[in-house]
Design an enzyme around this catalytic site. Sequence first.
Site, PDB file in Angstrom:
ATOM      1  N   PRO A  46      -0.798  -3.960 -16.273  1.00 19.19           N
ATOM      2  CA  PRO A  46      -0.819  -2.533 -16.613  1.00 19.19           C
ATOM      3  C   PRO A  46       0.294  -2.169 -17.590  1.00 19.19           C
ATOM      4  O   PRO A  46       1.325  -2.832 -17.668  1.00 19.19           O
ATOM      5  CB  PRO A  46      -0.580  -1.835 -15.263  1.00 19.19           C
ATOM      6  CG  PRO A  46      -0.605  -2.913 -14.224  1.00 19.19           C
ATOM      7  CD  PRO A  46      -0.292  -4.194 -14.918  1.00 19.19           C
ATOM      8  N   THR A  47       0.086  -1.086 -18.306  1.00 20.90           N
ATOM      9  CA  THR A  47       1.123  -0.507 -19.141  1.00 20.90           C
ATOM     10  C   THR A  47       2.094   0.290 -18.274  1.00 20.90           C
ATOM     11  O   THR A  47       2.034   0.220 -17.039  1.00 20.90           O
ATOM     12  CB  THR A  47       0.489   0.386 -20.231  1.00 20.90           C
ATOM     13  OG1 THR A  47       1.496   0.754 -21.173  1.00 20.90           O
ATOM     14  CG2 THR A  47      -0.153   1.626 -19.640  1.00 20.90           C
ATOM     15  N   ASN A  48       2.983   1.077 -18.868  1.00 18.58           N
ATOM     16  CA  ASN A  48       3.941   1.884 -18.111  1.00 18.58           C
ATOM     17  C   ASN A  48       3.202   2.905 -17.247  1.00 18.58           C
ATOM     18  O   ASN A  48       2.359   3.651 -17.754  1.00 18.58           O
ATOM     19  CB  ASN A  48       4.873   2.627 -19.076  1.00 18.58           C
ATOM     20  CG  ASN A  48       5.671   1.680 -19.940  1.00 18.58           C
ATOM     21  OD1 ASN A  48       6.362   0.811 -19.439  1.00 18.58           O
ATOM     22  ND2 ASN A  48       5.564   1.840 -21.252  1.00 18.58           N
ATOM     23  N   GLY A  57       0.058   0.528  -5.014  1.00 16.31           N
ATOM     24  CA  GLY A  57      -0.718   0.275  -3.805  1.00 16.31           C
ATOM     25  C   GLY A  57      -1.267   1.536  -3.169  1.00 16.31           C
ATOM     26  O   GLY A  57      -2.401   1.560  -2.679  1.00 16.31           O
ATOM     27  N   LYS A  59       6.516 -12.403 -12.659  1.00 19.45           N
ATOM     28  CA  LYS A  59       5.153 -11.944 -12.923  1.00 19.45           C
ATOM     29  C   LYS A  59       4.353 -12.986 -13.713  1.00 19.45           C
ATOM     30  O   LYS A  59       3.155 -13.166 -13.478  1.00 19.45           O
ATOM     31  CB  LYS A  59       5.190 -10.611 -13.676  1.00 19.45           C
ATOM     32  CG  LYS A  59       5.646  -9.439 -12.810  1.00 19.45           C
ATOM     33  CD  LYS A  59       4.710  -9.239 -11.631  1.00 19.45           C
ATOM     34  CE  LYS A  59       5.067  -8.026 -10.803  1.00 19.45           C
ATOM     35  NZ  LYS A  59       4.151  -7.834  -9.652  1.00 19.45           N
ATOM     36  N   LEU A  66       3.894   2.847  -5.476  1.00 21.01           N
ATOM     37  CA  LEU A  66       3.215   3.629  -6.508  1.00 21.01           C
ATOM     38  C   LEU A  66       1.799   3.128  -6.748  1.00 21.01           C
ATOM     39  O   LEU A  66       0.829   3.901  -6.703  1.00 21.01           O
ATOM     40  CB  LEU A  66       4.033   3.564  -7.813  1.00 21.01           C
ATOM     41  CG  LEU A  66       3.411   4.202  -9.051  1.00 21.01           C
ATOM     42  CD1 LEU A  66       3.281   5.705  -8.888  1.00 21.01           C
ATOM     43  CD2 LEU A  66       4.243   3.863 -10.298  1.00 21.01           C
ATOM     44  N   HIS A  73       0.802  -1.231   0.000  1.00 18.76           N
ATOM     45  CA  HIS A  73       0.000   0.000   0.000  1.00 18.76           C
ATOM     46  C   HIS A  73       0.835   1.283   0.000  1.00 18.76           C
ATOM     47  O   HIS A  73       0.291   2.364  -0.202  1.00 18.76           O
ATOM     48  CB  HIS A  73      -0.935   0.015   1.218  1.00 18.76           C
ATOM     49  CG  HIS A  73      -0.251   0.333   2.509  1.00 18.76           C
ATOM     50  ND1 HIS A  73       0.539  -0.584   3.171  1.00 18.76           N
ATOM     51  CD2 HIS A  73      -0.210   1.466   3.265  1.00 18.76           C
ATOM     52  CE1 HIS A  73       1.017  -0.039   4.265  1.00 18.76           C
ATOM     53  NE2 HIS A  73       0.584   1.203   4.347  1.00 18.76           N
ATOM     54  N   TRP A 113      19.243   9.577 -23.512  1.00 16.49           N
ATOM     55  CA  TRP A 113      19.767   8.398 -24.193  1.00 16.49           C
ATOM     56  C   TRP A 113      18.950   8.072 -25.442  1.00 16.49           C
ATOM     57  O   TRP A 113      17.723   8.184 -25.448  1.00 16.49           O
ATOM     58  CB  TRP A 113      19.726   7.197 -23.254  1.00 16.49           C
ATOM     59  CG  TRP A 113      20.902   7.114 -22.330  1.00 16.49           C
ATOM     60  CD1 TRP A 113      21.668   8.148 -21.880  1.00 16.49           C
ATOM     61  CD2 TRP A 113      21.441   5.922 -21.745  1.00 16.49           C
ATOM     62  NE1 TRP A 113      22.652   7.684 -21.049  1.00 16.49           N
ATOM     63  CE2 TRP A 113      22.541   6.322 -20.939  1.00 16.49           C
ATOM     64  CE3 TRP A 113      21.115   4.586 -21.814  1.00 16.49           C
ATOM     65  CZ2 TRP A 113      23.314   5.415 -20.220  1.00 16.49           C
ATOM     66  CZ3 TRP A 113      21.869   3.675 -21.095  1.00 16.49           C
ATOM     67  CH2 TRP A 113      22.959   4.075 -20.304  1.00 16.49           C
ATOM     68  N   HIS A 134      12.054   4.678 -13.513  1.00 12.99           N
ATOM     69  CA  HIS A 134      11.566   4.477 -14.869  1.00 12.99           C
ATOM     70  C   HIS A 134      11.598   5.805 -15.629  1.00 12.99           C
ATOM     71  O   HIS A 134      11.957   6.846 -15.084  1.00 12.99           O
ATOM     72  CB  HIS A 134      10.158   3.882 -14.837  1.00 12.99           C
ATOM     73  CG  HIS A 134      10.125   2.478 -14.327  1.00 12.99           C
ATOM     74  ND1 HIS A 134       9.708   2.153 -13.059  1.00 12.99           N
ATOM     75  CD2 HIS A 134      10.469   1.307 -14.913  1.00 12.99           C
ATOM     76  CE1 HIS A 134       9.791   0.843 -12.881  1.00 12.99           C
ATOM     77  NE2 HIS A 134      10.257   0.297 -13.989  1.00 12.99           N
ATOM     78  N   TYR A 157      12.396 -10.523 -13.508  1.00 10.88           N
ATOM     79  CA  TYR A 157      11.167  -9.882 -13.034  1.00 10.88           C
ATOM     80  C   TYR A 157       9.976 -10.360 -13.848  1.00 10.88           C
ATOM     81  O   TYR A 157       8.905 -10.668 -13.296  1.00 10.88           O
ATOM     82  CB  TYR A 157      11.311  -8.370 -13.135  1.00 10.88           C
ATOM     83  CG  TYR A 157      10.121  -7.587 -12.632  1.00 10.88           C
ATOM     84  CD1 TYR A 157       9.836  -7.526 -11.270  1.00 10.88           C
ATOM     85  CD2 TYR A 157       9.290  -6.899 -13.509  1.00 10.88           C
ATOM     86  CE1 TYR A 157       8.758  -6.808 -10.798  1.00 10.88           C
ATOM     87  CE2 TYR A 157       8.210  -6.169 -13.045  1.00 10.88           C
ATOM     88  CZ  TYR A 157       7.939  -6.127 -11.692  1.00 10.88           C
ATOM     89  OH  TYR A 157       6.863  -5.414 -11.234  1.00 10.88           O
ATOM     90  N   SER A 213       3.794  -5.168 -18.078  1.00 14.31           N
ATOM     91  CA  SER A 213       3.797  -5.433 -19.521  1.00 14.31           C
ATOM     92  C   SER A 213       5.084  -6.104 -19.982  1.00 14.31           C
ATOM     93  O   SER A 213       5.162  -6.581 -21.124  1.00 14.31           O
ATOM     94  CB  SER A 213       3.587  -4.135 -20.291  1.00 14.31           C
ATOM     95  OG  SER A 213       4.604  -3.202 -20.003  1.00 14.31           O
ATOM     96  N   CYS A 214       6.098  -6.179 -19.113  1.00 17.06           N
ATOM     97  CA  CYS A 214       7.347  -6.833 -19.504  1.00 17.06           C
ATOM     98  C   CYS A 214       7.193  -8.349 -19.611  1.00 17.06           C
ATOM     99  O   CYS A 214       8.134  -9.036 -20.024  1.00 17.06           O
ATOM    100  CB  CYS A 214       8.466  -6.489 -18.528  1.00 17.06           C
ATOM    101  SG  CYS A 214       8.285  -7.230 -16.902  1.00 17.06           S
TER     102      CYS A 214
END
Length: 311
Positions: free
Chosen positions: A164-166, A17, A141, A15, A12, A203, A180, A137, A109-110
């Site tokens: 979820p997406t980014n 939670g 998932k 980001l 919780h 970059w 990120h 990771y 999404s990875c």
Amino acid sequence: MEKRNKIFIAGHRGLVGSALLRKLEKDGFTNIVTRTSFELDLRNQQLVADFFAMEKPEYVFLAAAKVGGILANNTFRAEFLYDNLLIESNIIHSAYVNEVKKLLFLGSSCIYPKLAPQPLKEEYLLSGLLEHTNEPYAIAKIAGIKLNEAYRDQYGCNFISAMPTNLYGQRDNYHPENSHVVPALIRKFYEAKINKAAEVKIWGTGSPLREFMHVDDLADASLFLMQHYDAKLFINIGTGQEVTIKELALLVKNVIGFEGKISFDTNKPDGTLRKLLDSSRLHAMGWKHKISLQDGLKAAYRHFLTELKTA
């Protein structure tokens, strides 16, 4: 799910939670259970089992995870795989043992193969090789998804998964090495503005396409799924909209008010050239995101400044 039901939000303070907690409280849910990592180590099977046996939550949002950017994922490969496997398997198993009515597992999404067709459909899972840098990771998932499916198949548990997406937003990670792209750009442009730098160097070429969603929209979608989705197949959560990294950088630059120029270090890698979720199944159910990228970036920057003052 009724307003009086006991709900456990795992993770919780992170980001995702924290956004779930804000959403549930805003919508009038009054019986929410939380534990910090100091109060409950979710990697410890016995402690998690004791917690579930004592609290008996009826619904669970599984947002707890060890997370980080590309550098962290690639550096701490064993930790990212081990810790995340323990967290999700302990919670999912205890949810089954204690007859939780419904559990939502939130992934990333990875999980999709590096060279999967775009946009990314749910059925592309396990159809090819993963991106090497975040493979541990991603495997963790994927294991969470498959755990939910297995407990549904064998025990009849109503455990669902969403990818979820980014994400970005309040309580994001602004660490200079482990963040990120959105929080990294916010910090980079803010520091350039404060230091009166002439330029900000980014970059790559700026050409890769990415999809971004404010975490408050994810919280809204998660509650929607908890109330309306009961299928075995996991479901994508995204906006269906994408921008180039260059366009994103320009948006962040304008939000922060940096007056210098942007340059691109084309000797550095671009990474995957496109990454867009196909969220048509969720959109067909009637859910759509509400926060535009520009408005979301403005809100994220306000929270970033607030966190700086309280740090």
